[in-house]
Design a protein around this motif. Structure first.
Motif, PDB file in Angstrom:
ATOM      1  N   THR A   1     -96.793 -22.637  -3.075  1.00  0.00           N
ATOM      2  CA  THR A   1     -95.689 -23.107  -2.230  1.00  0.00           C
ATOM      3  C   THR A   1     -94.412 -22.324  -2.517  1.00  0.00           C
ATOM      4  O   THR A   1     -93.485 -22.355  -1.719  1.00  0.00           O
ATOM      5  CB  THR A   1     -95.461 -24.612  -2.424  1.00  0.00           C
ATOM      6  N   ASP A   2     -94.366 -21.597  -3.653  1.00  0.00           N
ATOM      7  CA  ASP A   2     -93.191 -20.786  -3.979  1.00  0.00           C
ATOM      8  C   ASP A   2     -93.207 -19.440  -3.260  1.00  0.00           C
ATOM      9  O   ASP A   2     -92.201 -19.034  -2.685  1.00  0.00           O
ATOM     10  CB  ASP A   2     -93.098 -20.545  -5.493  1.00  0.00           C
ATOM     11  N   THR A   3     -94.347 -18.751  -3.295  1.00  0.00           N
ATOM     12  CA  THR A   3     -94.405 -17.407  -2.718  1.00  0.00           C
ATOM     13  C   THR A   3     -95.030 -17.373  -1.324  1.00  0.00           C
ATOM     14  O   THR A   3     -94.850 -16.405  -0.599  1.00  0.00           O
ATOM     15  CB  THR A   3     -95.231 -16.458  -3.614  1.00  0.00           C
ATOM     16  N   GLY A   4     -95.791 -18.410  -0.968  1.00  0.00           N
ATOM     17  CA  GLY A   4     -96.447 -18.450   0.332  1.00  0.00           C
ATOM     18  C   GLY A   4     -97.791 -17.749   0.361  1.00  0.00           C
ATOM     19  O   GLY A   4     -98.446 -17.697   1.401  1.00  0.00           O
ATOM     20  N   SER A   5     -98.248 -17.208  -0.783  1.00  0.00           N
ATOM     21  CA  SER A   5     -99.566 -16.561  -0.783  1.00  0.00           C
ATOM     22  C   SER A   5    -100.649 -17.626  -0.721  1.00  0.00           C
ATOM     23  O   SER A   5    -100.456 -18.751  -1.171  1.00  0.00           O
ATOM     24  CB  SER A   5     -99.744 -15.693  -2.038  1.00  0.00           C
ATOM     25  N   TRP A   6    -101.797 -17.285  -0.118  1.00  0.00           N
ATOM     26  CA  TRP A   6    -102.908 -18.229  -0.012  1.00  0.00           C
ATOM     27  C   TRP A   6    -104.229 -17.492  -0.120  1.00  0.00           C
ATOM     28  O   TRP A   6    -104.316 -16.301   0.161  1.00  0.00           O
ATOM     29  CB  TRP A   6    -102.849 -19.027   1.293  1.00  0.00           C
ATOM     30  N   THR A   7    -105.265 -18.230  -0.552  1.00  0.00           N
ATOM     31  CA  THR A   7    -106.616 -17.682  -0.709  1.00  0.00           C
ATOM     32  C   THR A   7    -107.623 -18.743  -0.307  1.00  0.00           C
ATOM     33  O   THR A   7    -107.481 -19.905  -0.677  1.00  0.00           O
ATOM     34  CB  THR A   7    -106.883 -17.264  -2.171  1.00  0.00           C
ATOM     35  N   ILE A   8    -108.633 -18.358   0.442  1.00  0.00           N
ATOM     36  CA  ILE A   8    -109.743 -19.251   0.780  1.00  0.00           C
ATOM     37  C   ILE A   8    -110.957 -18.795  -0.013  1.00  0.00           C
ATOM     38  O   ILE A   8    -111.286 -17.604  -0.027  1.00  0.00           O
ATOM     39  CB  ILE A   8    -110.052 -19.232   2.285  1.00  0.00           C
ATOM     40  N   THR A   9    -111.607 -19.745  -0.703  1.00  0.00           N
ATOM     41  CA  THR A   9    -112.790 -19.440  -1.495  1.00  0.00           C
ATOM     42  C   THR A   9    -113.975 -20.273  -1.036  1.00  0.00           C
ATOM     43  O   THR A   9    -113.799 -21.337  -0.439  1.00  0.00           O
ATOM     44  CB  THR A   9    -112.562 -19.712  -2.986  1.00  0.00           C
ATOM     45  N   VAL A  10    -115.180 -19.789  -1.342  1.00  0.00           N
ATOM     46  CA  VAL A  10    -116.412 -20.534  -1.121  1.00  0.00           C
ATOM     47  C   VAL A  10    -117.181 -20.509  -2.437  1.00  0.00           C
ATOM     48  O   VAL A  10    -117.354 -19.449  -3.035  1.00  0.00           O
ATOM     49  CB  VAL A  10    -117.265 -19.917   0.001  1.00  0.00           C
TER      50      VAL A  10
ATOM     51  N   VAL B   1    -112.930 -15.369   0.286  1.00  0.00           N
ATOM     52  CA  VAL B   1    -113.277 -15.178   1.693  1.00  0.00           C
ATOM     53  C   VAL B   1    -112.119 -14.560   2.464  1.00  0.00           C
ATOM     54  O   VAL B   1    -112.310 -13.680   3.295  1.00  0.00           O
ATOM     55  CB  VAL B   1    -113.682 -16.525   2.334  1.00  0.00           C
ATOM     56  N   ALA B   2    -110.913 -15.008   2.190  1.00  0.00           N
ATOM     57  CA  ALA B   2    -109.733 -14.500   2.899  1.00  0.00           C
ATOM     58  C   ALA B   2    -108.498 -14.775   2.052  1.00  0.00           C
ATOM     59  O   ALA B   2    -108.497 -15.664   1.198  1.00  0.00           O
ATOM     60  CB  ALA B   2    -109.594 -15.177   4.262  1.00  0.00           C
ATOM     61  N   SER B   3    -107.446 -14.020   2.299  1.00  0.00           N
ATOM     62  CA  SER B   3    -106.170 -14.257   1.618  1.00  0.00           C
ATOM     63  C   SER B   3    -105.052 -13.740   2.502  1.00  0.00           C
ATOM     64  O   SER B   3    -105.282 -12.957   3.426  1.00  0.00           O
ATOM     65  CB  SER B   3    -106.146 -13.564   0.255  1.00  0.00           C
ATOM     66  N   GLY B   4    -103.844 -14.210   2.223  1.00  0.00           N
ATOM     67  CA  GLY B   4    -102.725 -13.780   3.038  1.00  0.00           C
ATOM     68  C   GLY B   4    -101.407 -14.333   2.545  1.00  0.00           C
ATOM     69  O   GLY B   4    -101.290 -14.788   1.404  1.00  0.00           O
ATOM     70  N   GLN B   5    -100.434 -14.330   3.428  1.00  0.00           N
ATOM     71  CA  GLN B   5     -99.073 -14.754   3.117  1.00  0.00           C
ATOM     72  C   GLN B   5     -98.605 -15.801   4.113  1.00  0.00           C
ATOM     73  O   GLN B   5     -99.275 -16.062   5.099  1.00  0.00           O
ATOM     74  CB  GLN B   5     -98.126 -13.553   3.158  1.00  0.00           C
ATOM     75  N   ALA B   6     -97.448 -16.363   3.874  1.00  0.00           N
ATOM     76  CA  ALA B   6     -96.762 -17.303   4.766  1.00  0.00           C
ATOM     77  C   ALA B   6     -97.487 -18.640   4.891  1.00  0.00           C
ATOM     78  O   ALA B   6     -97.545 -19.226   5.969  1.00  0.00           O
ATOM     79  CB  ALA B   6     -96.518 -16.683   6.144  1.00  0.00           C
ATOM     80  N   PHE B   7     -98.013 -19.148   3.773  1.00  0.00           N
ATOM     81  CA  PHE B   7     -98.660 -20.456   3.777  1.00  0.00           C
ATOM     82  C   PHE B   7     -97.629 -21.538   4.058  1.00  0.00           C
ATOM     83  O   PHE B   7     -96.522 -21.517   3.538  1.00  0.00           O
ATOM     84  CB  PHE B   7     -99.315 -20.725   2.418  1.00  0.00           C
ATOM     85  N   GLU B   8     -98.001 -22.487   4.907  1.00  0.00           N
ATOM     86  CA  GLU B   8     -97.160 -23.649   5.193  1.00  0.00           C
ATOM     87  C   GLU B   8     -98.026 -24.894   5.154  1.00  0.00           C
ATOM     88  O   GLU B   8     -99.133 -24.898   5.664  1.00  0.00           O
ATOM     89  CB  GLU B   8     -96.525 -23.541   6.582  1.00  0.00           C
ATOM     90  N   ARG B   9     -97.509 -25.941   4.558  1.00  0.00           N
ATOM     91  CA  ARG B   9     -98.214 -27.217   4.544  1.00  0.00           C
ATOM     92  C   ARG B   9     -97.817 -27.976   5.807  1.00  0.00           C
ATOM     93  O   ARG B   9     -96.637 -28.138   6.100  1.00  0.00           O
ATOM     94  CB  ARG B   9     -97.824 -28.026   3.313  1.00  0.00           C
ATOM     95  N   LEU B  10     -98.824 -28.434   6.558  1.00  0.00           N
ATOM     96  CA  LEU B  10     -98.578 -29.164   7.793  1.00  0.00           C
ATOM     97  C   LEU B  10     -99.190 -30.556   7.703  1.00  0.00           C
ATOM     98  O   LEU B  10    -100.215 -30.742   7.048  1.00  0.00           O
ATOM     99  CB  LEU B  10     -99.187 -28.430   8.989  1.00  0.00           C
ATOM    100  N   ALA B  11     -98.589 -31.477   8.372  1.00  0.00           N
ATOM    101  CA  ALA B  11     -99.134 -32.832   8.482  1.00  0.00           C
ATOM    102  C   ALA B  11     -99.086 -33.227   9.953  1.00  0.00           C
ATOM    103  O   ALA B  11     -98.320 -34.095  10.366  1.00  0.00           O
ATOM    104  CB  ALA B  11     -98.333 -33.802   7.623  1.00  0.00           C
ATOM    105  N   GLU B  12     -99.908 -32.550  10.737  1.00  0.00           N
ATOM    106  CA  GLU B  12     -99.915 -32.810  12.172  1.00  0.00           C
ATOM    107  C   GLU B  12    -100.822 -33.992  12.483  1.00  0.00           C
ATOM    108  O   GLU B  12    -101.857 -34.177  11.860  1.00  0.00           O
ATOM    109  CB  GLU B  12    -100.406 -31.579  12.926  1.00  0.00           C
ATOM    110  N   SER B  13    -100.413 -34.771  13.462  1.00  0.00           N
ATOM    111  CA  SER B  13    -101.259 -35.882  13.893  1.00  0.00           C
ATOM    112  C   SER B  13    -101.989 -35.486  15.171  1.00  0.00           C
ATOM    113  O   SER B  13    -101.601 -34.546  15.859  1.00  0.00           O
ATOM    114  CB  SER B  13    -100.410 -37.132  14.119  1.00  0.00           C
TER     115      SER B  13
END
Length: 104
Positions: A65-74, A84-96
């Motif tokens: 949440t500090d740098t926005g980096s993210w990684t998806i693992t399996v 599996v994938a990685s990137g930048q600009a992670f945001e936490r969403l709580a959409e209904s």
């Protein structure tokens, strides 16, 4: 002529073996504990979500949440985790869910 055919066959076999080795090397897999430690220490990423997929595999999203980096693992049932994938600009969403349209 036979010599050229043999040389081409050897070169083609070598190319196939090299590409297979390269594909395995690019999978970026390791024991789960090592992957989690590396994501935390190198990128400040912690687990943000988890789910089960086919063949009893576990899919996880790690993010900072500090740098926005993210990684998806399996992770498979044996504990081998692959990136599996990685990137930048992670945001936490709580959409209904959207409200269904009323029938007229």
């Amino acid at each position: 002529m036979k010599r050229n055919f043999w040389t081409m066959s050897v070169l083609a076999t070598g190319a196939l073996l090299a590409s297979a080795s390269l594909a395995q090397a690019q999978q970026n897999c390791a024991p789960r504990a090592l992957v989690i430690e590396r994501l935390a220490s190198s990128y400040g990423e912690t687990r943000q979500s988890i789910g089960l997929a086919q063949n009893n595999t576990m899919v996880e999203v790690f993010a900072s949440t500090d740098t926005g980096s993210w990684t998806i693992t399996v992770t498979n049932a044996a504990g081998l985790t692959c990136l599996v994938a990685s990137g930048q600009a992670f945001e936490r969403l709580a959409e209904s869910l959207p409200t269904p349209a009323e029938d007229a």
